[in-house]
Design a protein around this motif. Structure first.
Motif, PDB file in Angstrom:
ATOM      1  N   ASP A 133      -1.884   1.071 -24.305  1.00 28.73           N
ATOM      2  CA  ASP A 133      -2.334   0.307 -23.150  1.00 28.73           C
ATOM      3  C   ASP A 133      -3.835   0.516 -22.985  1.00 28.73           C
ATOM      4  OD1 ASP A 133      -2.148  -1.291 -20.922  1.00 28.73           O
ATOM      5  OD2 ASP A 133      -0.970   0.110 -19.719  1.00 28.73           O
ATOM      6  N   VAL A 134      -4.444  -0.268 -22.118  1.00 25.39           N
ATOM      7  CA  VAL A 134      -5.834  -0.079 -21.735  1.00 25.39           C
ATOM      8  C   VAL A 134      -5.839   0.236 -20.245  1.00 25.39           C
ATOM      9  CG1 VAL A 134      -8.121  -1.138 -21.532  1.00 25.39           C
ATOM     10  CG2 VAL A 134      -6.659  -1.701 -23.487  1.00 25.39           C
ATOM     11  N   GLU A 135      -6.487   1.334 -19.877  1.00 21.18           N
ATOM     12  CA  GLU A 135      -6.580   1.706 -18.474  1.00 21.18           C
ATOM     13  C   GLU A 135      -7.999   1.428 -17.997  1.00 21.18           C
ATOM     14  OE1 GLU A 135      -4.686   5.177 -17.029  1.00 21.18           O
ATOM     15  OE2 GLU A 135      -3.256   5.216 -18.704  1.00 21.18           O
ATOM     16  N   ALA A 136      -8.117   0.423 -17.141  1.00 18.75           N
ATOM     17  CA  ALA A 136      -9.416  -0.005 -16.649  1.00 18.75           C
ATOM     18  C   ALA A 136     -10.063   1.071 -15.797  1.00 18.75           C
ATOM     19  CB  ALA A 136      -9.264  -1.289 -15.832  1.00 18.75           C
ATOM     20  N   LYS A 137     -11.357   1.269 -16.021  1.00 17.20           N
ATOM     21  CA  LYS A 137     -12.171   2.190 -15.219  1.00 17.20           C
ATOM     22  C   LYS A 137     -11.555   3.578 -15.115  1.00 17.20           C
ATOM     23  CE  LYS A 137     -14.315  -1.465 -12.812  1.00 17.20           C
ATOM     24  NZ  LYS A 137     -14.500  -2.537 -12.192  1.00 17.20           N
ATOM     25  N   TYR A 138     -11.028   4.067 -16.193  1.00 21.18           N
ATOM     26  CA  TYR A 138     -10.362   5.367 -16.225  1.00 21.18           C
ATOM     27  C   TYR A 138     -11.339   6.526 -16.023  1.00 21.18           C
ATOM     28  CZ  TYR A 138      -7.533   9.250 -18.032  1.00 21.18           C
ATOM     29  OH  TYR A 138      -6.869  10.433 -18.174  1.00 21.18           O
ATOM     30  N   TYR A 139     -12.534   6.411 -16.600  1.00 22.37           N
ATOM     31  CA  TYR A 139     -13.507   7.500 -16.558  1.00 22.37           C
ATOM     32  C   TYR A 139     -14.421   7.388 -15.342  1.00 22.37           C
ATOM     33  CZ  TYR A 139     -11.836   8.755 -21.152  1.00 22.37           C
ATOM     34  OH  TYR A 139     -11.032   9.148 -22.183  1.00 22.37           O
ATOM     35  N   ALA A 140     -15.027   8.504 -14.961  1.00 20.17           N
ATOM     36  CA  ALA A 140     -15.854   8.575 -13.758  1.00 20.17           C
ATOM     37  C   ALA A 140     -16.997   7.560 -13.765  1.00 20.17           C
ATOM     38  CB  ALA A 140     -16.412   9.989 -13.583  1.00 20.17           C
ATOM     39  N   ASN A 141     -17.518   7.238 -14.952  1.00 13.64           N
ATOM     40  CA  ASN A 141     -18.614   6.269 -15.030  1.00 13.64           C
ATOM     41  C   ASN A 141     -18.119   4.822 -15.066  1.00 13.64           C
ATOM     42  OD1 ASN A 141     -17.598   5.979 -17.607  1.00 13.64           O
ATOM     43  ND2 ASN A 141     -19.565   6.263 -18.643  1.00 13.64           N
ATOM     44  N   GLY A 142     -16.806   4.618 -14.914  1.00 14.56           N
ATOM     45  CA  GLY A 142     -16.248   3.267 -14.881  1.00 14.56           C
ATOM     46  C   GLY A 142     -15.800   2.729 -16.224  1.00 14.56           C
ATOM     47  N   GLU A 143     -15.975   3.508 -17.291  1.00 12.59           N
ATOM     48  CA  GLU A 143     -15.575   3.030 -18.615  1.00 12.59           C
ATOM     49  C   GLU A 143     -14.052   3.006 -18.745  1.00 12.59           C
ATOM     50  OE1 GLU A 143     -16.272   3.791 -23.398  1.00 12.59           O
ATOM     51  OE2 GLU A 143     -17.407   4.991 -21.965  1.00 12.59           O
ATOM     52  N   ASP A 144     -13.554   2.000 -19.463  1.00 14.15           N
ATOM     53  CA  ASP A 144     -12.126   1.878 -19.735  1.00 14.15           C
ATOM     54  C   ASP A 144     -11.695   2.911 -20.775  1.00 14.15           C
ATOM     55  OD1 ASP A 144     -12.276  -0.337 -18.096  1.00 14.15           O
ATOM     56  OD2 ASP A 144     -12.005  -1.796 -19.701  1.00 14.15           O
ATOM     57  N   ALA A 145     -10.390   3.189 -20.783  1.00 11.34           N
ATOM     58  CA  ALA A 145      -9.811   4.107 -21.767  1.00 11.34           C
ATOM     59  C   ALA A 145      -8.642   3.432 -22.455  1.00 11.34           C
ATOM     60  CB  ALA A 145      -9.323   5.381 -21.084  1.00 11.34           C
ATOM     61  N   TYR A 146      -8.486   3.732 -23.729  1.00 11.48           N
ATOM     62  CA  TYR A 146      -7.242   3.388 -24.413  1.00 11.48           C
ATOM     63  C   TYR A 146      -6.262   4.520 -24.139  1.00 11.48           C
ATOM     64  CZ  TYR A 146      -9.696  -0.081 -27.283  1.00 11.48           C
ATOM     65  OH  TYR A 146     -10.414  -1.158 -27.725  1.00 11.48           O
ATOM     66  N   GLU A 147      -5.042   4.167 -23.750  1.00 16.15           N
ATOM     67  CA  GLU A 147      -3.967   5.145 -23.751  1.00 16.15           C
ATOM     68  C   GLU A 147      -3.346   5.020 -25.127  1.00 16.15           C
ATOM     69  OE1 GLU A 147       0.504   6.172 -22.292  1.00 16.15           O
ATOM     70  OE2 GLU A 147      -0.510   4.496 -21.326  1.00 16.15           O
ATOM     71  N   MET A 148      -3.300   6.108 -25.855  1.00 17.14           N
ATOM     72  CA  MET A 148      -2.775   6.093 -27.208  1.00 17.14           C
ATOM     73  C   MET A 148      -1.564   7.009 -27.297  1.00 17.14           C
ATOM     74  SD  MET A 148      -6.278   6.092 -29.443  1.00 17.14           S
ATOM     75  CE  MET A 148      -5.639   5.035 -30.740  1.00 17.14           C
ATOM     76  N   ARG A 149      -0.658   6.654 -28.216  1.00 17.69           N
ATOM     77  CA  ARG A 149       0.532   7.483 -28.446  1.00 17.69           C
ATOM     78  C   ARG A 149       0.784   7.645 -29.933  1.00 17.69           C
ATOM     79  NH1 ARG A 149       5.170   5.460 -24.139  1.00 17.69           N
ATOM     80  NH2 ARG A 149       3.919   5.886 -22.286  1.00 17.69           N
ATOM     81  N   LYS A 150       1.346   8.801 -30.228  1.00 17.00           N
ATOM     82  CA  LYS A 150       1.831   9.079 -31.580  1.00 17.00           C
ATOM     83  C   LYS A 150       3.263   9.555 -31.427  1.00 17.00           C
ATOM     84  CE  LYS A 150       1.441  12.362 -35.409  1.00 17.00           C
ATOM     85  NZ  LYS A 150       1.270  11.522 -36.568  1.00 17.00           N
ATOM     86  N   TYR A 151       4.188   8.831 -32.070  1.00 11.13           N
ATOM     87  CA  TYR A 151       5.591   9.230 -32.059  1.00 11.13           C
ATOM     88  C   TYR A 151       5.839  10.179 -33.213  1.00 11.13           C
ATOM     89  CZ  TYR A 151       6.553   5.966 -28.360  1.00 11.13           C
ATOM     90  OH  TYR A 151       6.552   5.330 -27.151  1.00 11.13           O
ATOM     91  N   PHE A 152       6.653  11.195 -32.956  1.00  9.36           N
ATOM     92  CA  PHE A 152       6.910  12.201 -33.970  1.00  9.36           C
ATOM     93  C   PHE A 152       8.018  11.807 -34.931  1.00  9.36           C
ATOM     94  CE2 PHE A 152       5.040  15.019 -30.598  1.00  9.36           C
ATOM     95  CZ  PHE A 152       3.841  15.182 -31.254  1.00  9.36           C
ATOM     96  N   SER A 153       8.764  10.756 -34.618  1.00 12.78           N
ATOM     97  CA  SER A 153       9.793  10.271 -35.542  1.00 12.78           C
ATOM     98  C   SER A 153       9.878   8.764 -35.422  1.00 12.78           C
ATOM     99  CB  SER A 153      11.155  10.904 -35.228  1.00 12.78           C
ATOM    100  OG  SER A 153      11.636  10.423 -33.995  1.00 12.78           O
TER     101      SER A 153
END
Length: 192
Positions: A133-153
């Protein structure tokens, strides 16, 4: 030469120092204590031949009862002098192994700045993470973050319906394009 090993309480000040030198997201010392007291198996450091901590990974297990058992990478940093040596991948692999073997985690998540091309390359190309997913304005400076996942199986990814970045973007109506990654970037692998 660098040794990857489990972190100890004695390493916390050097881990914090590494964080302050490498990353814009910084944590109070009590946050490091909380992690090592709660999930000591998940914290790892990279120590050089002089005993100096040149990298670390700070991780935890999520405590939400509604989700399957999963971990989260809080922070990953490697000193500039020790980048491009595979240290970040080794730190992450050690933590992934502990999450899966000790805690029975189905997957691990992290957040990364959308502008951090070096970290995105590490996570997607080397470690097998996918953008969830993309999380808008996640960081204190307003920059967006990618939420990333790695599945173990493979079965874990099927159960949770892991989405590709393009599927997530089309579902949200966003017209964002797949991020272009500069494989030569030397950005720290900042996560939260």
């Amino acid at each position: 030469m660098v040794c990857i090993r489990p972190a100890t309480i004695d390493d916390l000040l050097q881990m914090q120092r590494c964080n302050l030198l490498c990353l814009p997201e910084n944590y109070q010392l009590k946050y490091y204590f909380y992690h090592i007291l709660s999930w000591p198996q998940l914290l790892h450091v990279a120590e050089d031949y002089n005993g100096k901590i040149v990298g670390y990974v700070l991780a935890k297990m999520e405590e939400e009862a509604t989700d399957p058992v999963h971990g989260h990478i809080t922070s990953l940093a490697v000193a500039r002098s020790h980048r491009k040596m595979g240290i970040a991948a080794q730190l992450m692999s050690a933590t992934h192994k502990a999450m899966e073997e000790v805690f029975g985690a189905e997957y691990v998540s992290l957040h990364v700045r959308v502008s951090n091309k070096g970290a995105i390359h590490l996570y997607t190309e080397t470690l097998g993470y996918r953008v969830q997913d993309v999380e808008a304005k996640y960081y204190a400076n307003g920059e967006d973050a990618y939420e990333m996942r790695k599945y173990f199986s493979a079965s874990g990814a099927k159960r949770r319906g892991s989405k590709s970045r393009s599927a997530t973007a089309s579902e949200s109506g966003s017209q964002q394009q797949q991020p272009k990654v500069d494989a030569g970037a030397a950005e720290p692998a900042a996560v939260s």
